[in-house]
Design a protein around this motif. Structure first.
Motif, PDB file in Angstrom:
ATOM      1  N   GLY A  71      44.414  44.612  43.300  1.00 60.26           N
ATOM      2  CA  GLY A  71      44.304  43.302  43.940  1.00 60.26           C
ATOM      3  C   GLY A  71      43.056  42.562  43.497  1.00 60.26           C
ATOM      4  O   GLY A  71      43.085  41.348  43.258  1.00 60.26           O
ATOM      5  N   LEU A  72      41.951  43.275  43.375  1.00 62.02           N
ATOM      6  CA  LEU A  72      40.708  42.663  42.883  1.00 62.02           C
ATOM      7  C   LEU A  72      40.886  42.124  41.473  1.00 62.02           C
ATOM      8  O   LEU A  72      40.437  41.018  41.160  1.00 62.02           O
TER       9      LEU A  72
ATOM     10  N   ALA B 110      40.598  38.176  40.586  1.00 60.07           N
ATOM     11  CA  ALA B 110      39.546  37.824  39.632  1.00 60.07           C
ATOM     12  C   ALA B 110      40.111  36.893  38.560  1.00 60.07           C
ATOM     13  O   ALA B 110      39.489  35.888  38.206  1.00 60.07           O
ATOM     14  N   LYS B 111      41.297  37.220  38.060  1.00 63.66           N
ATOM     15  CA  LYS B 111      41.927  36.362  37.036  1.00 63.66           C
ATOM     16  C   LYS B 111      42.204  34.970  37.590  1.00 63.66           C
ATOM     17  O   LYS B 111      42.043  33.972  36.884  1.00 63.66           O
ATOM     18  N   GLU B 112      42.611  34.887  38.845  1.00 63.55           N
ATOM     19  CA  GLU B 112      42.847  33.575  39.474  1.00 63.55           C
ATOM     20  C   GLU B 112      41.559  32.755  39.541  1.00 63.55           C
ATOM     21  O   GLU B 112      41.604  31.528  39.555  1.00 63.55           O
ATOM     22  N   HIS B 113      40.425  33.424  39.593  1.00 62.38           N
ATOM     23  CA  HIS B 113      39.116  32.753  39.634  1.00 62.38           C
ATOM     24  C   HIS B 113      38.509  32.615  38.238  1.00 62.38           C
ATOM     25  O   HIS B 113      37.336  32.272  38.103  1.00 62.38           O
ATOM     26  N   GLY B 114      39.292  32.904  37.203  1.00 64.90           N
ATOM     27  CA  GLY B 114      38.816  32.744  35.831  1.00 64.90           C
ATOM     28  C   GLY B 114      37.941  33.879  35.336  1.00 64.90           C
ATOM     29  O   GLY B 114      37.266  33.743  34.317  1.00 64.90           O
ATOM     30  N   ILE B 115      37.940  35.000  36.036  1.00 67.76           N
ATOM     31  CA  ILE B 115      37.144  36.157  35.626  1.00 67.76           C
ATOM     32  C   ILE B 115      38.074  37.139  34.936  1.00 67.76           C
ATOM     33  O   ILE B 115      38.956  37.723  35.563  1.00 67.76           O
ATOM     34  N   GLU B 116      37.872  37.303  33.647  1.00 66.21           N
ATOM     35  CA  GLU B 116      38.752  38.170  32.858  1.00 66.21           C
ATOM     36  C   GLU B 116      38.320  39.627  32.869  1.00 66.21           C
ATOM     37  O   GLU B 116      39.123  40.521  32.647  1.00 66.21           O
ATOM     38  N   ASP B 117      37.026  39.871  33.110  1.00 67.08           N
ATOM     39  CA  ASP B 117      36.520  41.241  32.998  1.00 67.08           C
ATOM     40  C   ASP B 117      35.651  41.580  34.200  1.00 67.08           C
ATOM     41  O   ASP B 117      34.595  40.982  34.397  1.00 67.08           O
ATOM     42  N   LEU B 118      36.084  42.544  34.992  1.00 68.69           N
ATOM     43  CA  LEU B 118      35.270  43.021  36.106  1.00 68.69           C
ATOM     44  C   LEU B 118      34.353  44.166  35.685  1.00 68.69           C
ATOM     45  O   LEU B 118      33.669  44.752  36.521  1.00 68.69           O
TER      46      LEU B 118
ATOM     47  N   ASP C 286      39.746  37.721  49.141  1.00 66.29           N
ATOM     48  CA  ASP C 286      41.030  37.309  48.563  1.00 66.29           C
ATOM     49  C   ASP C 286      41.922  38.514  48.250  1.00 66.29           C
ATOM     50  O   ASP C 286      43.132  38.478  48.471  1.00 66.29           O
ATOM     51  N   ALA C 287      41.324  39.604  47.740  1.00 63.85           N
ATOM     52  CA  ALA C 287      42.102  40.814  47.450  1.00 63.85           C
ATOM     53  C   ALA C 287      42.660  41.407  48.736  1.00 63.85           C
ATOM     54  O   ALA C 287      43.784  41.913  48.756  1.00 63.85           O
ATOM     55  N   HIS C 288      41.887  41.320  49.809  1.00 62.35           N
ATOM     56  CA  HIS C 288      42.349  41.839  51.103  1.00 62.35           C
ATOM     57  C   HIS C 288      43.563  41.051  51.608  1.00 62.35           C
ATOM     58  O   HIS C 288      44.402  41.589  52.329  1.00 62.35           O
TER      59      HIS C 288
END
Length: 141
Positions: A61-62, A66-74, A116-118
């Motif tokens: 879920g995280l 993250a992708k929805e927020h434009g973050i490709e790499d956690l 958001d993941a929750h």
């Protein structure tokens, strides 16, 4: 509704028994730990199995939010789920804590991603309004 996947496991003997998945990947003794720990260190219990499943699902879920927020790499992120079996006058109940380490985002974004993941995690949806779930963002010092 479209089913994506089904899993099947069978328990015999309850908390002092055995659990086995249909595909034989899971094949464990089940035992209720005492205050001194497990009698059989190779056994597991429902809370460990739930913690493993919840941490995996929440981690996915995280990644999705993250992708929805434009973050490709956690980065080398992790989620640790702690599932507690508690008791009170009315009986037994569960409580969960999700500790997430998200090294590539700042505190504000990390908290947003966790919230958001929750909202989208199927395990969070299943537990919502049924058990208390604590969300903790782990930060580097």
């Amino acid at each position: 509704m479209k089913t994506i996947f089904e899993a099947k496991a069978t328990n015999t003997g309850g908390r002092a028994g055995h659990v086995k998945s249909e595909d034989d990947v899971l094949d464990f003794a089940i035992s209720m730990p005492s205050s001194k720990g497990k009698e059989d260190p190779k056994s597991t219990n429902p809370e460990e199995l739930f913690a493993a499943a919840y941490s995996s699902c929440y981690g996915a879920g995280l990644q999705a939010v993250a992708k929805e927020h434009g973050i490709e790499d956690l980065g080398d992120f992790s989620v640790t789920a702690t599932v507690a079996l508690n008791t009170e006058e009315e009986g037994f109940f569960l409580e969960a804590t999700l500790d997430a380490y998200l090294p590539t985002v700042d505190k504000e974004m990390g908290e947003t991603l966790m919230k958001d993941a929750h909202e989208i995690c199927p395990y969070s949806k299943a537990t919502r309004d049924n058990i208390t779930v604590h969300l903790n963002l782990l930060l580097d010092e």
